[in-house]
Design a protein around this motif. Structure first.
Motif: not given
Length: 487
Positions: A3-11, A36-39, A77-87
């Protein structure tokens, strides 16, 4: 490449122990170095009832605790946190899984990597739930943590459940040892140097020892460890992977299929240690009270709180029945509460065919190579060398070591956590450093024969004091064949 580089990592299991110790610090390291990929978006999920901000606060606290002060960078740290979401979600809760599916669909804009950092019993149900919601098709891949099952039968059942949703080439089975710099350097050492590969066979090598020793006990993981033991926790995966990389034939190319095909050949060439062999070719042990680094520590049963026959130490004498290694013993050893922490591969070369110094009483010791993987990375080659002097009473020789300190040689390069490399490879779809299904099942088949032999003979682990190198029977096993453990 899948495939292609992923743009979503779900942990899955994003609030668990592995995430705190390894996964989140690794993602921070990649973020800080701009790798890390920009998007790329990172979606955490677990049973823990958190909102997105609560998860970000937890991740920030983890990074502050786990990352060295000199490597901490507020902007990263701030840039990493901006990538994060949670469910929050649980696989047995339909409503929460539907909410998670919505969150994945909303965040997805390309390929997706699902990392199942959970107990293996949840792998198949999670994959089934993703498949039912249309989230397991093309452009998705899944990371599974070891151990894949408890034995061959359970491993097959888990793999069957996972591959009903994800094709085999989109299943990335993690053995984090394969992400370590020193383990990969083993491939470079063997196949990138004309000096060693011609000697890497039964004609020149007398014996091989692979040791993974830990000074720690069960460290609050007694429930998991007691159902696993040293054989399932360490030997079936880590040590056998090191064995494969040490013993495999040169792959035609450095690509996932070629490398894994050669590892599989090694596993299928391993001579079974069955009911007739376990008594002489295997030793199981369990630590009792003792001292490690001068500090008194309790025994395994005290750590656990109840009686148990689980092994905390295993030593094996293995043989690879193929052209390259016929007759060469591979001694494998792993245990908890050992005198020192180390992961190393020791190759002893055969003695010179004729010593010209024998009549003068000089003893010529065999050459050896030691590949140390942790806690430090170095390569040592021991050679015989003349002792300086006028030799009025005869020539004298001594063993000396050519010593490459990898940490010193590459001091300008930061030592990366193994999951930094593994995450990048998974995001990019490169499966070279991940374990294929047939490897996992071949390893279980070999290990299951040993368990069957132990059960048939009614053998139980031999006691050894914490802070020692295992039961005395492990020493006897190797010395019967004229060898000694490297300690």
């Amino acid at each position: 490449m899948t495939g292609n580089p992923a743009n979503l990592l779900t942990i899955f299991g994003a609030t668990g122990d592995l995430a705190q110790r390894m996964l989140l610090p690794s993602l921070y390291g990649l973020q800080r170095d701009g790798l890390l990929p920009k998007d790329l978006r990172i979606l955490g999920t677990a049973r823990s009832e958190l909102d997105a901000q609560g998860f970000r606060d937890s991740v920030a606290a983890t990074i502050e605790q786990r990352v060295a002060a000199g490597e901490s960078d507020e902007a990263s740290i701030r840039d990493l946190l901006e990538r994060l979401d949670y469910c929050a979600a649980a696989v047995d809760d339909e409503a929460s899984m539907n909410a998670l599916a919505d969150a994945i669909a909303k965040a997805r804009n390309g390929d997706v990597v699902y990392h199942l950092s959970t107990a293996p019993r949840f792998y198949a149900p999670i994959c089934e739930a993703l498949g039912q919601r249309g989230l397991g098709g093309a452009g998705t891949r899944v990371l599974l943590e070891k151990p894949i099952g408890h034995d061959l039968a359970s491993s097959i059942a888990i793999n069957d459940g996972v591959t009903r949703v994800f094709d085999e080439d989109r299943v990335f089975r993690v053995d984090h040892y394969l992400g370590k710099e020193g383990v990969q350097n083993l491939i470079s050492l063997r196949f990138g140097n004309a000096l060693f590969e011609p000697l890497w066979n039964a004609r020149h090598i007398e014996q091989v020892q692979i040791t993974v020793a830990e000074t720690v006990g069960v460290e609050g993981r007694g429930g998991y460890y007691d159902s696993s033991g040293a054989m399932r926790d360490m030997l079936q995966n880590h040590l056998l992977q090191l064995l494969c990389l040490t013993a495999m034939e040169p792959p035609a190319h450095f690509d996932p299929s070629a490398v894994r095909n050669e590892k599989l050949k090694v596993l299928r060439s391993l001579r079974l240690i069955g009911r007739n062999e376990v008594g002489s070719e295997s030793v199981a042990g369990q630590y009792t009270a003792g001292a490690v680094d001068g500090v008194a520590v309790p025994g395994y049963l005290s750590d656990l709180g109840h009686a148990s026959h689980t092994e905390t130490f295993v030593a094996l004498r293995a043989h690879i029945d193929n052209w390259r290694w016929s007759g060469v013993p591979f001694y494998l050893r792993t245990g908890k509460r050992m005198p020192r922490r180390c992961t190393e591969i020791y190759l002893q070369f055969r003695a010179v065919p004729h010593s010209i110094f024998a009549t003068s009483g000089v003893r010529v010791e065999p050459n050896a190579m030691v590949i140390l993987l942790q806690p430090e990375e170095r390569i040592q080659l021991t050679l015989m060398h003349k002792t300086p002097g006028l030799d009025r009473n005869g020539l004298r020789l001594a063993q000396v070591a050519l010593d490459l300190d990898v940490d010193e040689q590459f001091a300008a390069h930061r030592r990366r956590l193994s999951y930094e490399r593994l995450y990048l490879d998974a995001i990019e779809g490169n499966g070279t450093l991940f374990v294929r299904r047939d490897e996992t099942e071949a390893a279980w088949q070999w290990v299951d024969a040993i368990f069957d032999g132990w059960k048939a003979s009614g053998s139980t682990p031999k006691p050894y004091p914490a802070g020692t190198w295992g039961p005395s029977s492990a020493v006897a096993m190797i010395e019967r064949h004229g060898h000694s453990w490297r300690e």
